[in-house]
Design an enzyme around this catalytic site. Structure first.
Site, PDB file in Angstrom:
ATOM      1  N   TYR A 122       0.860  -1.186   0.000  1.00  0.00           N
ATOM      2  CA  TYR A 122       0.000   0.000   0.000  1.00  0.00           C
ATOM      3  C   TYR A 122       0.890   1.229   0.000  1.00  0.00           C
ATOM      4  CZ  TYR A 122       1.188   0.160   4.997  1.00  0.00           C
ATOM      5  OH  TYR A 122       1.875   0.218   6.179  1.00  0.00           O
ATOM      6  N   ASP A 148      -1.325   3.208  17.528  1.00  0.00           N
ATOM      7  CA  ASP A 148      -1.241   2.735  16.131  1.00  0.00           C
ATOM      8  C   ASP A 148      -1.364   3.886  15.133  1.00  0.00           C
ATOM      9  OD1 ASP A 148      -0.752   0.787  14.183  1.00  0.00           O
ATOM     10  OD2 ASP A 148      -2.888   0.567  13.769  1.00  0.00           O
ATOM     11  N   ASN A 186      -4.401   1.335   6.609  1.00  0.00           N
ATOM     12  CA  ASN A 186      -5.326   0.309   6.091  1.00  0.00           C
ATOM     13  C   ASN A 186      -6.651   0.213   6.817  1.00  0.00           C
ATOM     14  OD1 ASN A 186      -3.597  -0.752   4.053  1.00  0.00           O
ATOM     15  ND2 ASN A 186      -2.369  -1.675   5.676  1.00  0.00           N
TER      16      ASN A 186
HETATM   17  C1  0GY Z   1      -0.405  -1.804  12.156  1.00  0.00           C
HETATM   18  C2  0GY Z   1      -1.298  -2.608  11.326  1.00  0.00           C
HETATM   19  C3  0GY Z   1      -1.251  -2.751   9.986  1.00  0.00           C
HETATM   20  C4  0GY Z   1      -0.164  -2.371   9.139  1.00  0.00           C
HETATM   21  C5  0GY Z   1       1.120  -2.545   9.408  1.00  0.00           C
HETATM   22  O1  0GY Z   1       3.352  -2.425   8.938  1.00  0.00           O
HETATM   23  C6  0GY Z   1       2.231  -2.291   8.479  1.00  0.00           C
HETATM   24  O2  0GY Z   1       1.989  -2.004   7.316  1.00  0.00           O
HETATM   25  O3  0GY Z   1       1.474  -2.955  10.600  1.00  0.00           O
HETATM   26  C7  0GY Z   1      -2.399  -3.371   9.307  1.00  0.00           C
HETATM   27  O4  0GY Z   1      -2.617  -3.094   8.121  1.00  0.00           O
HETATM   28  O5  0GY Z   1      -3.112  -4.169   9.961  1.00  0.00           O
HETATM   29  O6  0GY Z   1       0.073  -2.252  13.184  1.00  0.00           O
HETATM   30  O7  0GY Z   1      -0.131  -0.693  11.791  1.00  0.00           O
END
Ligand code: 0GY
Length: 301
Positions: free
Chosen positions: A49, A257, A262
Site C-alpha cells: 500500500y 497505532d 489500512n
Molecule cells: C499496524 C497494522 C497494519 C499495518 C502494518 O506495517 C504495516 O503495514 O502494521 C495493518 O494493516 O493491519 O500495526 O499498523
C-alpha cells in the site's frame, strides 16, 4: 519522488479530541508509525500500500496533545527494510522514542550497532499475508539469533487463524516476543472461546511472550459509535483486552497505532482511543504497569 496514495486511503484525524482520561506521568505510546514523507524517505518498491505522509513532527505533536511522554515507533511494511524514516524520527526525539526495525538476512553487525545507537530495541516479523511477501522461517530464526545478544526482542504480527501453524516457530524464539494487536482476535467470537483460549495459552505457557492490547478500531465490529453519549466506543474489543491486562499485567503494552494504516471504514479520533484505556485497565496500578512500567522496562532499561 512523489507518491500516489492507495485509492480510498484515509488520512489521519487532523484534530483529535483531548482525552478525558488523564494518562499517568511518563506514559508511553508503544505502537505507532512514521510514514515518509515520501519525498525524503521513499516508500519501498515491494510495499502493498502507499500511505499518506505522516512524519515525525505530526507524531510528536500528537504525543504532546494526548499527554504521552514517549513513543515506540514500529517500522511499517510500506518502508520495507529501509529504516531511514524510523531512524530519523528516533534521532529527532531526543531520547523520547525507541524503535522496532525490519531487517533482512544480509544486515551487518555494524548496521545493527547503528540501529541500536539510534534507539532500536527490536525487530518486527510480519506474517499478515496482505501486507508482506513470505520470508523463509530460517531467515527469521537467523535474524532472531543475531539480535538476541543486543538485548532486543522480536515483535510479531499475525492473524488469529494462523497461530496454530506459527506456534512452534514463536515458542522457539530466543528473545522476548511481543505480539501486535492481541494476535488479531475475531471479537465477534466469545472471549472464552477456543480461538482466544489458544492465545491465552501462549502467554500462560511462555513467560517471554507479551501482548499489545492495541487496535480496538481495527478489530471492532461494533465500531466507534458510543451509546447514550458515553465514551464506550469499540465496546466489543474491551473484554479481550481487559482479560489480557488483568491476567498478564506485567506483559502488556498499549499504543495508538497512529497513523492507522489500512482502515477501511473510519479513521479513529486518537483522543477517543486514549479514553478506551480505563475500560481495559480499570485501576491506577494496572494503568501504570500498562503505560509506564512495562514499556520502560522493555525499551528504556
Ligand atoms: C499496524 C497494522 C497494519 C499495518 C502494518 O506495517 C504495516 O503495514 O502494521 C495493518 O494493516 O493491519 O500495526 O499498523
Amino acid at each position: 519522488m512523489s507518491f500516489e496514495k492507495t485509492p480510498g486511503w484515509f488520512d489521519w484525524y487532523a484534530h483529535p479530541s483531548k482525552p478525558l482520561f488523564r494518562l499517568p506521568p511518563g506514559a508511553v505510546d508503544a505502537h505507532c508509525h512514521v510514514f515518509g514523507p515520501g519525498e525524503v524517505f521513499p516508500y519501498a518498491p515491494e510495499r502493498k500500500y502507499t500511505p499518506c505522509d505522516a512524519g515525525k513532527e505530526q507524531l510528536f505533536a500528537l504525543r504532546d496533545h494526548l499527554g504521552f511522554a514517549r513513543n515506540v515507533i514500529v517500522q511499517a511494511t510500506c518502508h520495507g527494510a529501509d529504516n531511514r524514516a524510523l531512524v530519523d524520527a528516533l534521532c529527532a526525539a531526543e531520547g523520547r522514542a525507541r524503535g522496532v526495525a525490519t531487517v533482512r538476512r544480509g544486515v551487518s553487525d555494524a548496521e545493527l550497532r547503528e540501529l541500536h545507537a539510534a534507539g532500536v530495541r527490536g525487530v518486527r516479523f510480519n506474517f499478515v499475508k496482505r501486507l508482506v511477501d513470505f520470508t523463509p522461517r530460517d531467515e527469521l530464526q537467523e535474524i532472531a539469533r543475531r539480535i538476541a545478544p543486543l538485548g532486543w526482542h522480536v515483535v510479531v504480527y499475525f492473524e488469529a487463524a494462523d497461530l496454530p501453524e506459527l506456534w512452534d516457530f514463536f515458542t522457539a524464539l530466543p528473545t522476548i516476543v511481543v505480539v501486535d494487536h492481541m494476535g488479531r482476535p475475531d471479537v465477534s467470537k466469545p472471549v472464552d472461546g477456543p480461538e482466544f483460549a489458544l492465545f491465552l495459552k501462549l502467554l500462560r505457557e511462555h513467560g517471554n511472550v507479551w501482548s499489545k492490547v492495541t487496535c480496538p478500531e481495527r478489530l471492532s465490529v461494533t465500531g466507534p459509535r458510543a451509546l447514550d453519549g458515553e465514551r464506550d466506543a469499540y465496546r466489543d474489543v474491551a473484554p479481550f483486552a481487559r482479560r489480557l491486562v488483568e491476567e498478564f499485567p506485567d506483559r502488556v503494552l498499549w499504543g495508538t497505532d497512529w497513523p492507522h494504516p489500512n482502515l477501511k471504514d473510519h479513521m479513529p479520533d486518537d483522543g477517543l482511543l486514549v479514553d478506551f484505556i480505563p475500560r481495559i485497565a480499570p485501576t491506577p496500578e494496572l494503568q501504570r504497569k500498562l503505560l509506564v512500567d512495562n514499556p520502560m522496562r522493555l525499551y528504556w532499561s
